[in-house]
Design an enzyme around this catalytic site. Sequence first.
Site, PDB file in Angstrom:
ATOM      1  N   ARG A 180       0.832  -1.198   0.000  1.00  0.00           N
ATOM      2  CA  ARG A 180       0.000   0.000   0.000  1.00  0.00           C
ATOM      3  C   ARG A 180       0.872   1.255   0.000  1.00  0.00           C
ATOM      4  NH1 ARG A 180      -4.872  -0.665   2.792  1.00  0.00           N
ATOM      5  NH2 ARG A 180      -5.109   1.606   2.732  1.00  0.00           N
ATOM      6  N   CYS A 240      -1.470   6.322   8.645  1.00  0.00           N
ATOM      7  CA  CYS A 240      -1.808   4.997   8.113  1.00  0.00           C
ATOM      8  C   CYS A 240      -2.928   5.191   7.095  1.00  0.00           C
ATOM      9  CB  CYS A 240      -2.212   4.029   9.231  1.00  0.00           C
ATOM     10  SG  CYS A 240      -3.656   4.544  10.185  1.00  0.00           S
TER      11      CYS A 240
END
Length: 283
Positions: A180, A240
């Site tokens: 990611r 995040c």
Amino acid sequence: MDALVTTDWLANELGASDLRVVDATYVDAASGRDAAAEYEKAHIPGAVFMNLGELRDTDTDLPMMLPRPEKFASRMQSLGLGDGSRIVLYDDSPWKTSARAWWMLHTFGAHDVAILDGGLAKWKAEGRDIASGKEQLRHRHFTVWADDKGVRTLEQMKALLASGPGEEGEQVLDARSAARFTGEEADPRPATHAGHMPGAKNLPYTGIFNADGTYKTGDALRQAFESAGIDLDRPIVTTCGSGITASTLAFGLHLLGKDAALYDGSWSEWGADRTTAKVMGAA
């Protein structure tokens, strides 16, 4: 009370008049799980359920932004968490979501707060007592005091990246998976760019745990951060996807005596904003 407590410690403390145990398990709809139903089926005796999915700012489209202080205080009081309480959090989530509850409690003025090392999985594996149904605790007053010095906003993050970290500036540490972070894997949110913030480092939150789900501590924990390129003597802001696993890294840093800031909007905000810079590839 230490910030990280063992199952042995908690078993010996259960029943203490000032102790409050909280199940802070959060999972999303895609998991096919129902955290509230799981809590009612099996939880640590005396534990109440903190619904993190509802304990957020519902006036924004962002998934997990901090709620208003008065909303937070009201929810804590309804759970029986209040002034003078020692609060022990645990979860049974792959994202270690008790750390998000820990971060919110600290942000809103509660400081005698700990996380159960190994969570519900370790408690069950050791054959300890389990309760079912709902626990009802008497309401307690929760004096809320919002301390936002550890919270970073979109504008603050833009300013940080525009000025460059320098030798004293905050280092940005991303808790998402490597795929990611690099952009190899697309973001699951609609209209959200892949990749990461310029200059950010990457430490997937799983890197601060042992194989049995307990937190790394001491040199092993320090090495996890340093291997990601983080200088523990400089300020750090964690990020995040939505602010959940950034809290996990913030807790890990707390165990090392380091109080990090947290970008609450995280990539769900930054990655969807057309005015922000995004980069692909490794750090």
